[in-house]
Design a protein around this motif. Structure first.
Motif, PDB file in Angstrom:
ATOM      1  N   VAL A 202       0.835  -1.203   0.000  1.00  0.00           N
ATOM      2  CA  VAL A 202       0.000   0.000   0.000  1.00  0.00           C
ATOM      3  C   VAL A 202       0.872   1.256   0.000  1.00  0.00           C
ATOM      4  O   VAL A 202       0.545   2.253  -0.661  1.00  0.00           O
ATOM      5  CB  VAL A 202      -0.956   0.000   1.216  1.00  0.00           C
ATOM      6  CG1 VAL A 202      -1.636   1.358   1.382  1.00  0.00           C
ATOM      7  CG2 VAL A 202      -2.000  -1.104   1.058  1.00  0.00           C
ATOM      8  N   GLU A 203       1.988   1.210   0.742  1.00  0.00           N
ATOM      9  CA  GLU A 203       2.916   2.355   0.754  1.00  0.00           C
ATOM     10  C   GLU A 203       3.448   2.631  -0.652  1.00  0.00           C
ATOM     11  O   GLU A 203       3.584   3.790  -1.058  1.00  0.00           O
ATOM     12  CB  GLU A 203       4.089   2.072   1.696  1.00  0.00           C
ATOM     13  CG  GLU A 203       3.739   2.130   3.169  1.00  0.00           C
ATOM     14  CD  GLU A 203       4.921   1.715   4.046  1.00  0.00           C
ATOM     15  OE1 GLU A 203       6.032   1.528   3.473  1.00  0.00           O
ATOM     16  OE2 GLU A 203       4.744   1.564   5.257  1.00  0.00           O
ATOM     17  N   ILE A 204       3.748   1.575  -1.387  1.00  0.00           N
ATOM     18  CA  ILE A 204       4.302   1.723  -2.735  1.00  0.00           C
ATOM     19  C   ILE A 204       3.240   2.228  -3.703  1.00  0.00           C
ATOM     20  O   ILE A 204       3.492   3.106  -4.524  1.00  0.00           O
ATOM     21  CB  ILE A 204       4.886   0.379  -3.222  1.00  0.00           C
ATOM     22  CG1 ILE A 204       6.107   0.004  -2.380  1.00  0.00           C
ATOM     23  CG2 ILE A 204       5.253   0.445  -4.704  1.00  0.00           C
ATOM     24  CD1 ILE A 204       6.585  -1.416  -2.613  1.00  0.00           C
ATOM     25  N   ASP A 205       2.049   1.653  -3.591  1.00  0.00           N
ATOM     26  CA  ASP A 205       0.962   2.032  -4.510  1.00  0.00           C
ATOM     27  C   ASP A 205      -0.351   2.054  -3.744  1.00  0.00           C
ATOM     28  O   ASP A 205      -0.960   1.013  -3.501  1.00  0.00           O
ATOM     29  CB  ASP A 205       0.883   1.035  -5.674  1.00  0.00           C
ATOM     30  CG  ASP A 205      -0.183   1.426  -6.701  1.00  0.00           C
ATOM     31  OD1 ASP A 205      -0.838   2.474  -6.508  1.00  0.00           O
ATOM     32  OD2 ASP A 205      -0.359   0.677  -7.687  1.00  0.00           O
ATOM     33  N   SER A 206      -0.786   3.255  -3.383  1.00  0.00           N
ATOM     34  CA  SER A 206      -2.009   3.399  -2.589  1.00  0.00           C
ATOM     35  C   SER A 206      -3.261   3.038  -3.378  1.00  0.00           C
ATOM     36  O   SER A 206      -4.348   2.926  -2.800  1.00  0.00           O
ATOM     37  CB  SER A 206      -2.127   4.832  -2.064  1.00  0.00           C
ATOM     38  OG  SER A 206      -2.228   5.745  -3.152  1.00  0.00           O
ATOM     39  N   GLU A 207      -3.121   2.854  -4.689  1.00  0.00           N
ATOM     40  CA  GLU A 207      -4.261   2.489  -5.526  1.00  0.00           C
ATOM     41  C   GLU A 207      -4.299   0.993  -5.847  1.00  0.00           C
ATOM     42  O   GLU A 207      -5.115   0.565  -6.667  1.00  0.00           O
ATOM     43  CB  GLU A 207      -4.244   3.310  -6.822  1.00  0.00           C
ATOM     44  CG  GLU A 207      -4.397   4.805  -6.586  1.00  0.00           C
ATOM     45  CD  GLU A 207      -4.437   5.607  -7.868  1.00  0.00           C
ATOM     46  OE1 GLU A 207      -4.386   4.990  -8.956  1.00  0.00           O
ATOM     47  OE2 GLU A 207      -4.509   6.848  -7.797  1.00  0.00           O
ATOM     48  N   ALA A 208      -3.435   0.224  -5.213  1.00  0.00           N
ATOM     49  CA  ALA A 208      -3.401  -1.226  -5.444  1.00  0.00           C
ATOM     50  C   ALA A 208      -4.548  -1.886  -4.676  1.00  0.00           C
ATOM     51  O   ALA A 208      -4.444  -2.136  -3.468  1.00  0.00           O
ATOM     52  CB  ALA A 208      -2.057  -1.806  -5.014  1.00  0.00           C
ATOM     53  N   ALA A 209      -5.635  -2.164  -5.368  1.00  0.00           N
ATOM     54  CA  ALA A 209      -6.845  -2.668  -4.713  1.00  0.00           C
ATOM     55  C   ALA A 209      -6.598  -3.978  -3.979  1.00  0.00           C
ATOM     56  O   ALA A 209      -7.087  -4.178  -2.857  1.00  0.00           O
ATOM     57  CB  ALA A 209      -7.957  -2.844  -5.748  1.00  0.00           C
ATOM     58  N   THR A 210      -5.829  -4.884  -4.594  1.00  0.00           N
ATOM     59  CA  THR A 210      -5.611  -6.192  -3.962  1.00  0.00           C
ATOM     60  C   THR A 210      -4.745  -6.087  -2.708  1.00  0.00           C
ATOM     61  O   THR A 210      -4.839  -6.940  -1.827  1.00  0.00           O
ATOM     62  CB  THR A 210      -4.981  -7.181  -4.956  1.00  0.00           C
ATOM     63  OG1 THR A 210      -3.805  -6.589  -5.535  1.00  0.00           O
ATOM     64  CG2 THR A 210      -5.967  -7.537  -6.063  1.00  0.00           C
ATOM     65  N   ALA A 211      -3.915  -5.039  -2.630  1.00  0.00           N
ATOM     66  CA  ALA A 211      -3.136  -4.823  -1.406  1.00  0.00           C
ATOM     67  C   ALA A 211      -4.057  -4.422  -0.254  1.00  0.00           C
ATOM     68  O   ALA A 211      -3.936  -4.930   0.867  1.00  0.00           O
ATOM     69  CB  ALA A 211      -2.074  -3.755  -1.636  1.00  0.00           C
ATOM     70  N   HIS A 212      -4.982  -3.515  -0.523  1.00  0.00           N
ATOM     71  CA  HIS A 212      -5.963  -3.119   0.496  1.00  0.00           C
ATOM     72  C   HIS A 212      -6.818  -4.323   0.909  1.00  0.00           C
ATOM     73  O   HIS A 212      -7.092  -4.527   2.097  1.00  0.00           O
ATOM     74  CB  HIS A 212      -6.861  -2.004  -0.034  1.00  0.00           C
ATOM     75  CG  HIS A 212      -6.168  -0.688  -0.191  1.00  0.00           C
ATOM     76  ND1 HIS A 212      -5.733   0.055   0.883  1.00  0.00           N
ATOM     77  CD2 HIS A 212      -5.833   0.021  -1.303  1.00  0.00           C
ATOM     78  CE1 HIS A 212      -5.164   1.173   0.458  1.00  0.00           C
ATOM     79  NE2 HIS A 212      -5.207   1.176  -0.872  1.00  0.00           N
ATOM     80  N   TYR A 213      -7.229  -5.106  -0.077  1.00  0.00           N
ATOM     81  CA  TYR A 213      -8.063  -6.287   0.208  1.00  0.00           C
ATOM     82  C   TYR A 213      -7.299  -7.286   1.080  1.00  0.00           C
ATOM     83  O   TYR A 213      -7.846  -7.830   2.045  1.00  0.00           O
ATOM     84  CB  TYR A 213      -8.501  -6.941  -1.098  1.00  0.00           C
ATOM     85  CG  TYR A 213      -9.341  -8.175  -0.905  1.00  0.00           C
ATOM     86  CD1 TYR A 213     -10.624  -8.099  -0.381  1.00  0.00           C
ATOM     87  CD2 TYR A 213      -8.841  -9.440  -1.235  1.00  0.00           C
ATOM     88  CE1 TYR A 213     -11.401  -9.240  -0.189  1.00  0.00           C
ATOM     89  CE2 TYR A 213      -9.605 -10.574  -1.050  1.00  0.00           C
ATOM     90  CZ  TYR A 213     -10.877 -10.473  -0.529  1.00  0.00           C
ATOM     91  OH  TYR A 213     -11.639 -11.604  -0.337  1.00  0.00           O
ATOM     92  N   GLY A 214      -6.029  -7.514   0.745  1.00  0.00           N
ATOM     93  CA  GLY A 214      -5.214  -8.425   1.548  1.00  0.00           C
ATOM     94  C   GLY A 214      -5.058  -7.932   2.968  1.00  0.00           C
ATOM     95  O   GLY A 214      -5.158  -8.701   3.933  1.00  0.00           O
ATOM     96  N   LEU A 215      -4.835  -6.628   3.125  1.00  0.00           N
ATOM     97  CA  LEU A 215      -4.709  -6.053   4.467  1.00  0.00           C
ATOM     98  C   LEU A 215      -6.005  -6.212   5.244  1.00  0.00           C
ATOM     99  O   LEU A 215      -5.989  -6.557   6.436  1.00  0.00           O
ATOM    100  CB  LEU A 215      -4.326  -4.574   4.347  1.00  0.00           C
ATOM    101  CG  LEU A 215      -4.135  -3.800   5.654  1.00  0.00           C
ATOM    102  CD1 LEU A 215      -3.099  -4.465   6.545  1.00  0.00           C
ATOM    103  CD2 LEU A 215      -3.732  -2.363   5.355  1.00  0.00           C
TER     104      LEU A 215
END
Length: 224
Positions: free
Chosen positions: A61-74
Motif C-alpha cells: 500500500v505504501e508503494i501504490d495506494s491504488e493497489a486494490a488487492t493490497a488493500h483487500y489483503g490487508l
C-alpha cells in the motif's frame, strides 16, 4: 525468469518454501513493484503467519495506494485477527480502487455484521449476492443480516434459496425454523429444526429449539 509467476505456480502446487524464494527474488529485482509484496502477503496468509503478512500488505500500500488487492489483503489479515472494525477501511478502499468482485463486498459486509452494524452490512452483503447468486454462504449471511433487522419475509426467501443450492445446510434449516417461530408457525418450524438435526446431530441450537417447541406444542394440546 518471471519470479512472480513461478511463485504463484509453486503456491498452487503447495510448495510454499519455493514460492517464498521466488517472491523474495521478485521483490529484490523489483522493490518498487507492489505485486511481489502482495503475493508474498498472500503466501504468508496461507501459512497463517498473519503478522508478517500484514507488514507485506502495508508495504504494498505504501508503494501504490491504488493497489486494490493490497488493500483487500490487508483487510483480510485484520479480519482473520478478529479486528473487524479495523478491517472495514481497507475493504472499503479496495472497492473504491476498483475491486468489483463479490468477495470484497462480502468481507466488508461481514466486518460490519460481526460488529452488529446490521444496517451498514446489508447493502454490501446484498451486492455480494448479486455478484455471486449461486454462492450459498453469501446468501446465508445476507439472510442472517435481514433476520437481525427483523425483515423476516426477505430473510426466509434467502434461507430457502440457500437450501435450493445446498439442501444439507443445517444452519439454513435452523434459521428458517427461528423465523417461522416469529410468525407463529410452530409445526413448520419444528420440521426445520428436525431437518437441521438430521443433517447435523450435534447442532445444539436446533436441539434446544426443538425441545422448547415440542414442550410448547404438548402444553397447547393438553390445554385444548
Amino acid at each position: 525468469m518471471d519470479y512472480l509467476k513461478q511463485g504463484i505456480d509453486y503456491m498452487q502446487e503447495q510448495k510454499y518454501e519455493e514460492a517464498a524464494q521466488s517472491f523474495t527474488q521478485a521483490i529484490e529485482n523489483h522493490p518498487n513493484d507492489p505485486l511481489g509484496y502482495i503475493n508474498f502477503g498472500n503466501l504468508l496468509m496461507y501459512m497463517n503467519d498473519l503478522e508478517r503478512a500484514q507488514r507485506f500488505f502495508e508495504r504494498a500500500v505504501e508503494i501504490d495506494s491504488e493497489a486494490a488487492t493490497a488493500h483487500y489483503g490487508l483487510g483480510n489479515v485484520l479480519y482473520e485477527q478478529g479486528k473487524y472494525s479495523e478491517a472495514q477501511k481497507p475493504f472499503q478502499q479496495a472497492i473504491q480502487q476498483g475491486l468489483e468482485e463479490s468477495d470484497g463486498y462480502f468481507m466488508l459486509g461481514l466486518s460490519f455484521l460481526y460488529e452488529e452494524q446490521f444496517k451498514l452490512a446489508m447493502p454490501y452483503l446484498l451486492r455480494a449476492t448479486e455478484l455471486s447468486p449461486e454462492d450459498d454462504e453469501k446468501l446465508f449471511q445476507y439472510g442472517l443480516c435481514l433476520a437481525q433487522l427483523q425483515m423476516l419475509e426477505q430473510a426466509l426467501q434467502m434461507f430457502y434459496k440457500v437450501l435450493q443450492l445446498n439442501d444439507q445446510h443445517s444452519d439454513a434449516h435452523y434459521n428458517i425454523g427461528v423465523c417461522l417461530l416469529y410468525t407463529e408457525e410452530a409445526e413448520r418450524a419444528l420440521k426445520h429444526f428436525n431437518d437441521a438435526l438430521h443433517i447435523q446431530p450435534d447442532h445444539m441450537l436446533a436441539a434446544h429449539a426443538k425441545a422448547k417447541v415440542e414442550e410448547a406444542l404438548l402444553e397447547q394440546r393438553n390445554n385444548q
